[in-house]
Write an enzyme that holds these catalytic residues in place. Structure first.
Site, PDB file in Angstrom:
ATOM      1  N   ARG A 106       0.850  -1.181   0.000  1.00 33.88           N
ATOM      2  CA  ARG A 106       0.000   0.000   0.000  1.00 33.88           C
ATOM      3  C   ARG A 106       0.897   1.245   0.000  1.00 33.88           C
ATOM      4  O   ARG A 106       1.683   1.457   0.937  1.00 33.88           O
ATOM      5  CB  ARG A 106      -0.904   0.015   1.239  1.00 33.88           C
ATOM      6  CG  ARG A 106      -1.801   1.236   1.254  1.00 33.88           C
ATOM      7  CD  ARG A 106      -2.579   1.409   2.544  1.00 33.88           C
ATOM      8  NE  ARG A 106      -3.144   2.757   2.524  1.00 33.88           N
ATOM      9  CZ  ARG A 106      -3.252   3.555   3.560  1.00 33.88           C
ATOM     10  NH1 ARG A 106      -2.844   3.160   4.754  1.00 33.88           N
ATOM     11  NH2 ARG A 106      -3.757   4.761   3.427  1.00 33.88           N
ATOM     12  N   HIS A 151      -2.943  11.111   0.720  1.00 33.13           N
ATOM     13  CA  HIS A 151      -2.402  10.870   2.053  1.00 33.13           C
ATOM     14  C   HIS A 151      -1.838  12.183   2.591  1.00 33.13           C
ATOM     15  O   HIS A 151      -0.644  12.311   2.846  1.00 33.13           O
ATOM     16  CB  HIS A 151      -1.343   9.768   2.014  1.00 33.13           C
ATOM     17  CG  HIS A 151      -1.087   9.100   3.331  1.00 33.13           C
ATOM     18  ND1 HIS A 151      -1.167   7.735   3.526  1.00 33.13           N
ATOM     19  CD2 HIS A 151      -0.771   9.617   4.550  1.00 33.13           C
ATOM     20  CE1 HIS A 151      -0.882   7.445   4.787  1.00 33.13           C
ATOM     21  NE2 HIS A 151      -0.637   8.583   5.431  1.00 33.13           N
ATOM     22  N   GLU A 196      -7.244   8.454   6.254  1.00 36.75           N
ATOM     23  CA  GLU A 196      -7.513   9.127   7.522  1.00 36.75           C
ATOM     24  C   GLU A 196      -7.982  10.576   7.356  1.00 36.75           C
ATOM     25  O   GLU A 196      -7.323  11.514   7.807  1.00 36.75           O
ATOM     26  CB  GLU A 196      -6.269   9.081   8.410  1.00 36.75           C
ATOM     27  CG  GLU A 196      -5.826   7.676   8.764  1.00 36.75           C
ATOM     28  CD  GLU A 196      -4.663   7.638   9.733  1.00 36.75           C
ATOM     29  OE1 GLU A 196      -4.137   8.714  10.100  1.00 36.75           O
ATOM     30  OE2 GLU A 196      -4.262   6.531  10.126  1.00 36.75           O
ATOM     31  N   ASN A 338      -7.295   1.905   9.753  1.00 38.64           N
ATOM     32  CA  ASN A 338      -6.003   2.116  10.404  1.00 38.64           C
ATOM     33  C   ASN A 338      -6.224   2.125  11.911  1.00 38.64           C
ATOM     34  O   ASN A 338      -7.058   2.884  12.416  1.00 38.64           O
ATOM     35  CB  ASN A 338      -5.387   3.453   9.993  1.00 38.64           C
ATOM     36  CG  ASN A 338      -4.944   3.485   8.549  1.00 38.64           C
ATOM     37  OD1 ASN A 338      -5.008   2.479   7.842  1.00 38.64           O
ATOM     38  ND2 ASN A 338      -4.487   4.637   8.096  1.00 38.64           N
ATOM     39  N   TYR A 340      -4.098   1.766  15.864  1.00 35.91           N
ATOM     40  CA  TYR A 340      -2.853   1.686  16.609  1.00 35.91           C
ATOM     41  C   TYR A 340      -3.048   1.461  18.100  1.00 35.91           C
ATOM     42  O   TYR A 340      -2.299   0.739  18.730  1.00 35.91           O
ATOM     43  CB  TYR A 340      -2.027   2.963  16.397  1.00 35.91           C
ATOM     44  CG  TYR A 340      -1.477   3.107  15.009  1.00 35.91           C
ATOM     45  CD1 TYR A 340      -0.209   2.638  14.683  1.00 35.91           C
ATOM     46  CD2 TYR A 340      -2.233   3.701  13.996  1.00 35.91           C
ATOM     47  CE1 TYR A 340       0.297   2.749  13.409  1.00 35.91           C
ATOM     48  CE2 TYR A 340      -1.734   3.823  12.704  1.00 35.91           C
ATOM     49  CZ  TYR A 340      -0.468   3.347  12.421  1.00 35.91           C
ATOM     50  OH  TYR A 340       0.019   3.452  11.140  1.00 35.91           O
ATOM     51  N   GLU A 406      -3.479  -0.116   8.102  1.00 27.22           N
ATOM     52  CA  GLU A 406      -2.299   0.274   8.882  1.00 27.22           C
ATOM     53  C   GLU A 406      -2.430  -0.272  10.288  1.00 27.22           C
ATOM     54  O   GLU A 406      -3.511  -0.267  10.878  1.00 27.22           O
ATOM     55  CB  GLU A 406      -2.135   1.797   8.994  1.00 27.22           C
ATOM     56  CG  GLU A 406      -1.629   2.510   7.773  1.00 27.22           C
ATOM     57  CD  GLU A 406      -1.426   4.005   8.013  1.00 27.22           C
ATOM     58  OE1 GLU A 406      -1.170   4.418   9.180  1.00 27.22           O
ATOM     59  OE2 GLU A 406      -1.541   4.770   7.051  1.00 27.22           O
TER      60      GLU A 406
END
Length: 502
Positions: A106, A151, A196, A338, A340, A406
């Site tokens: 990606r 992005h 995002e 995504n 985290y 991600e």
């Protein structure tokens, strides 16, 4: 010397990552494998790795402009002017991807590299050639390209007419997307429109920590989000109307979210955690993935109430109108996620007659002191939150087909990065639980990132790569980290098969 991984070492990592006891509790490790056909990848973004910021016809973008300003807002005063020099060293990146054994890569296109002014009237053929070279090199090595159109690197000339605050950019983005589809779609079969948009809206156009450093939380961030959602839908329809039948590809969007866990089991905190999810993820997901479309009802309710309390004649949250609601609804072939970290959410009223996206929610968030930290202050290691999040998405959006686009860990650049290896092992294991135990519809996973890169406002002070980049060496050599070997083994095993009994 680069450390090597063995089956024995990987088993040790699995133990550290959380296997315990005969029963499967929240943090227990699960042996097993992912479904046949599950795909594995790694990711980067153009501004963070390419460098060559003004070479071969590339135009200036908002991160070029910001980092070159007197007060660039970067923690180590660095820029992405050279970064990992992937513009010249992309074959090294392809080699790293191949060594890791991923199915797909990606990466994002730099809008300014192919359209220096952002507009379709000036096409930079050198930029087109560069991405053709990257795509062809990937395919030659058996790696599928997954391309992100945006992005966060808006061409600076478009920011000078208001950027994402100007609805004119919706059509301009459509022109850019059309050029990308026509130039690369014969080989690129998977597209992401936006990465995002929450971060671009809230940090770029609300609190101003990211480019283009617009401050106006609770107002300008809502407008920027509104126009990005419209732009996403415009690009999806262009692909669907003009390219899908001949190119046989798919197109979606990537949204970011942590998991919001109620700080207590009080009704107020449980409601606050759900509201926090709707304000963060639902803000962008509800218009696209829900049955009804439009913004989440709770978000519309709370922003309208706060707006009235602050003396605004109408809600600060823009309205789509039914035509746009219908145009946006259903415009994604998959849900890119995504993720985290996680946070604790509690009910909290923010006092004062001022506007703020966070104030609109009546929520405060915090981290449990027991959660392990990383080099990024915001990134706490909470593997079980990953499973809860993908279950929430699966339930909220009717079993939507989900691709993790991600997931990764920040440290200071250690080659023997055991903490990153543990992070990947524990988070991927929670993802496997969500599929094998909970029935979530997840078809792939992407590690962030394949190489160390420019980490936005943190500059080079935080490293996320599976491969180290020596930014002090003009040659920008790559070195394989321990985590890359652990991830390669997980890919080769398609998960975590139980160790053979002696």
């Amino acid at each position: 010397m680069t450390p090597t991984v063995s089956k024995w070492c990987l088993a040790l990592v699995l133990l550290v990552a959380g296997r315990c006891g005969p029963t499967l509790a929240q943090d227990d490790f699960l042996y097993g494998t992912f479904p046949d056909g599950f795909i594995w990848g790694a990711a980067t973004a153009a501004y963070q790795i390419e460098g060559a910021w003004n070479e071969n016809g590339k135009g200036e973008n908002i991160w070029d402009f910001m980092t070159h300003a007197y007060d660039g807002g970067i923690s180590d005063n660095s820029t992405g002017d050279i970064a990992a020099d992937s513009y010249n060293k992309y074959l090294d990146d392809v080699a790293a991807l191949k060594e890791t054994g991923v199915n797909f890569y990606r990466f994002s296109i730099s809008w300014s590299r192919i359209l220096p002014t952002g507009r379709i009237d000036q096409i930079n053929q050198d930029g087109i050639n560069y991405y053709n070279n990257v795509i062809n090199a990937l395919l030659d090595n058996g790696i599928t390209p997954l391309v992100t159109l945006y992005h966060w690197d808006l061409p600076q000339p478009l920011q000078e007419i208001g950027g994402w605050l100007n609805e004119e950019v919706v059509d301009i983005f459509g022109d850019y997307a059309n050029l990308a589809f026509s130039s690369f779609g014969d080989r690129v079969k998977s597209w992401i429109t936006f990465n995002e948009p929450w971060v671009q809206s809230v940090l770029g156009y609300g609190y101003g920590g990211n480019a283009p450093r617009i401050v106006g939380s609770g107002q300008t961030d809502y407008i920027a989000a509104h126009n990005q959602i419209k732009s996403h839908a415009r690009a999806w329809h262009i692909y669907d109307d003009n390219y899908r039948a001949t190119q046989n590809g798919e197109i979606g969007i990537t949204l970011d979210s942590g998991w919001s866990e109620p700080k207590t089991q009080s009704a107020a905190d449980i409601e606050a955690a759900e509201r926090n999810m709707q304000f963060k993820l639902g803000w962008f997901a509800h218009p696209i993935f829900s049955v009804d479309g439009d913004y989440p009802p709770v978000m519309k309710e709370y922003v309208a109430r706060h707006s009235a309390e602050e003396g605004f004649p109408v809600s600060r949250l823009p309205e789509f109108g039914q035509t746009w609601v219908d145009y946006i609804k259903g415009t994604s072939d998959f849900f890119g996620l995504n993720h985290y970290t996680s946070a604790l959410a509690e009910y909290s009223v923010w006092e004062g007659n001022w506007t703020s996206y966070d104030k609109d929610q009546d929520v405060s968030t915090s981290a449990d002191p027991s959660w392990p930290s990383s080099a990024a202050p915001w990134l706490k290691v909470v593997p079980w939150g990953f499973r809860k999040l993908v279950n929430w998405i699966n339930n909220e959006y009717n079993g939507v087909r989900l691709l993790v686009t991600e997931n990764g860990y920040a440290d200071l650049g250690e080659i023997n990065d055991v903490d990153r290896a543990n992070y990947y092992t524990s988070y991927i294991n929670e993802l496997m639980k969500a599929i094998n135990l909970d029935g979530c519809n997840i078809y792939g996973y992407t590690a962030w990132s394949i190489i160390d890169n420019f980490e936005w406002a943190a500059g080079y002070s935080q490293k996320f790569g599976l491969y180290s980049v020596d930014f002090n060496d003009p040659a920008r050599p790559r070195s394989r980290k321990y985590s890359a070997q652990v991830y390669a083994q997980i890919i080769a095993d398609n998960g975590f098969p139980a160790p053979a009994e002696n």
